[in-house]
Design an enzyme around this catalytic site. Structure first.
Site, PDB file in Angstrom:
ATOM      1  N   TRP A   1       0.816  -1.222   0.000  1.00 50.48           N
ATOM      2  CA  TRP A   1       0.000   0.000   0.000  1.00 50.48           C
ATOM      3  C   TRP A   1       0.846   1.266   0.000  1.00 50.48           C
ATOM      4  CZ3 TRP A   1      -4.402  -0.341  -2.080  1.00 50.48           C
ATOM      5  CH2 TRP A   1      -5.159  -1.508  -1.949  1.00 50.48           C
TER       6      TRP A   1
ATOM      7  N   ASP B   1      -0.946   6.480   6.729  1.00 52.00           N
ATOM      8  CA  ASP B   1      -2.090   5.668   6.315  1.00 52.00           C
ATOM      9  C   ASP B   1      -2.339   4.635   7.419  1.00 52.00           C
ATOM     10  OD1 ASP B   1      -3.844   3.834   5.238  1.00 52.00           O
ATOM     11  OD2 ASP B   1      -2.642   3.373   3.454  1.00 52.00           O
TER      12      ASP B   1
ATOM     13  N   LYS C   1     -12.333  -1.471   7.439  1.00 47.04           N
ATOM     14  CA  LYS C   1     -11.700  -2.485   8.301  1.00 47.04           C
ATOM     15  C   LYS C   1     -12.185  -2.302   9.744  1.00 47.04           C
ATOM     16  CE  LYS C   1      -8.252  -2.037   4.888  1.00 47.04           C
ATOM     17  NZ  LYS C   1      -8.632  -3.062   3.964  1.00 47.04           N
TER      18      LYS C   1
HETATM   19  N1  PLP Z   1      -4.219   1.572   2.490  1.00 51.42           N
HETATM   20  C1  PLP Z   1      -4.326   0.381   3.130  1.00 51.42           C
HETATM   21  C2  PLP Z   1      -3.437   0.113   4.307  1.00 51.42           C
HETATM   22  C3  PLP Z   1      -5.257  -0.563   2.698  1.00 51.42           C
HETATM   23  O1  PLP Z   1      -5.368  -1.733   3.333  1.00 51.42           O
HETATM   24  C4  PLP Z   1      -6.089  -0.261   1.588  1.00 51.42           C
HETATM   25  C5  PLP Z   1      -7.101  -1.216   1.106  1.00 51.42           C
HETATM   26  O2  PLP Z   1      -7.237  -2.317   1.564  1.00 51.42           O
HETATM   27  C6  PLP Z   1      -5.923   0.980   0.951  1.00 51.42           C
HETATM   28  C7  PLP Z   1      -4.999   1.866   1.439  1.00 51.42           C
HETATM   29  C8  PLP Z   1      -6.739   1.347  -0.240  1.00 51.42           C
HETATM   30  O3  PLP Z   1      -8.044   1.584   0.143  1.00 51.42           O
HETATM   31  P1  PLP Z   1      -9.239   1.688  -0.930  1.00 51.42           P
HETATM   32  O4  PLP Z   1      -9.461   0.309  -1.461  1.00 51.42           O
HETATM   33  O5  PLP Z   1     -10.364   2.209  -0.095  1.00 51.42           O
HETATM   34  O6  PLP Z   1      -8.815   2.636  -1.979  1.00 51.42           O
END
Ligand code: PLP
Length: 361
Positions: free
Chosen positions: A100, A169, A193
């Protein structure tokens, strides 16, 4: 009912789902569903403000921070962070410890210069010591992902930045432990989550970082506008925010983030103990000091796919679902978010032990 170990969208507290079910058609004395209410009406605005107030309490958020509900998911925030904060110097530091943060760094390269703070890893299994990090003295902010959902790598410390705003994040471990917000410039977390259903991203931003978005910033991703209008500049996902408010209240009733932390340690230890004591029948590739309490990836017999398939099949027949690892890493992944109970995790641990006893060589 099954035990849902999904990485997200993930299990929600049953109590919350029951409350929502009861109120689905008639909310309070309104005679209608929250879904049908005007986002400018007093009744909706009241639950919107209560949700913000509750999370402010849960995380002890100081008065010089704004709490926002944004759209576009975690991925939308990858871009929003850059457009709102990178303009100052055109450079930002990115600590890439998993898939991510890697995606976030790639997105950031569209908007400015990205300084990769640590060397590119072929596998995401550890976090290099901060003494080895190479920071850019000109960076507008330092970005990292507190818990890498796919790889199961979680920080056990808050990086030092010498005054550079810290951006984090926390999509997959928000509200699972207390932390000192004052160390951060901005934190975001996709809801799906620990926070509620997919559809909003919680943003906590220090006020002094508002006010200098790039001119290309779309209105819906502009933190300054969203903060000024209390996240109702345009129509927010009202029903999602209502459910999120209920999840915040559930956490409060359960004892707050301290209680979530205690449970997270018990749950994750139950699984890691089985892994550690299995004589390498189960293996988790992540270094001991950064193993995630939320997402536990593991392989069986060094990635024996037939054995892993059998494990998933048997787990499912016992009502334990969504345990398949992310397609990029394979194997098994157990996600243990706040709504997964200690009992749920112990049921999985017992099954893992029985499966090991049956199939060990
Ligand atoms: N950041 C993390 C740590 C994630 O686990 C996720 C998705 O699982 C995201 C960002 C991306 O999120 P989205 O799917 O809402 O764009």
């Amino acid at each position: 009912m099954v035990i849902n170990f999904a990485a997200g969208p993930a299990k929600l507290p049953e109590e919350v789902l029951e409350e929502v079910q009861k109120e689905l058609i008639h909310y309070g004395n309104s005679g209608m569903s929250v879904m049908e209410m005007s986002h400018r009406g007093a009744q909706y605005l009241s639950l919107h403000d209560v949700a913000i107030k509750t999370v402010t309490e849960l995380l002890n958020i100081p008065a010089n921070y704004k709490v926002l509900f944004m759209q576009g998911g975690g991925t939308g925030l990858f871009a929003a962070v850059c457009m709102n904060l990178m303009g100052k110097t055109g450079v930002a530091d990115y600590v890439v410890t998993g898939s991510w943060s890697s995606k976030a760094a790639k997105e950031a390269a569209k908007y400015g210069k990205v300084n990769m703070v640590i060397p590119k890893a072929s596998k995401f299994v550890n976090i290099p010591d901060q003494k080895e990090w190479k920071l850019d003295p000109n960076a507008s902010y330092l970005y990292y992902c507190d818990n890498e959902t796919v790889d199961g790598v979680e920080f056990n410390f808050i990086p030092e930045t010498n005054g550079v705003p810290l951006v984090c994040d926390m999509s997959s471990n928000m509200l699972s432990r207390p932390f000192d917000i004052k160390r951060f410039g901005l934190i975001f977390a996709g809801a799906q989550k620990n926070i509620g259903p997919a559809g909003i991203t919680l943003v906590i931003v220090r006020e002094d970082l508002l006010g200098s978005p790039m001119s290309i910033t779309p209105t819906v991703l502009d933190f300054t506008i969203m903060a000024k209008d209390n996240s109702v500049h345009n129509t927010p996902p009202t029903f999602i925010i209502y459910v999120v408010g209920r999840v915040f209240e559930w956490i409060k009733r359960k004892g707050g983030v301290d209680a979530m932390l205690k449970a997270a340690i018990t749950k994750s230890q139950a699984i890691y103990n089985v892994i550690n004591e299995s004589n390498d029948f189960y293996t988790c590739p992540v270094a001991l000091d950064c193993r995630s309490r939320m997402n536990i990836p593991f392989r069986i017999c060094n990635g024996d796919e037939a054995m892993e398939k059998e494990f998933l099949k048997q787990a499912e027949s016992l009502g334990m679902v969504q345990l398949k690892g992310h397609r990029s890493v394979g194997g098994i992944r157990a996600s243990l978010y706040n709504a997964v109970t200690v009992d749920n995790a112990q049921t999985l641990a017992k099954f893992m032990l029985a499966f090991y006893e049956k199939h060990k060589k």
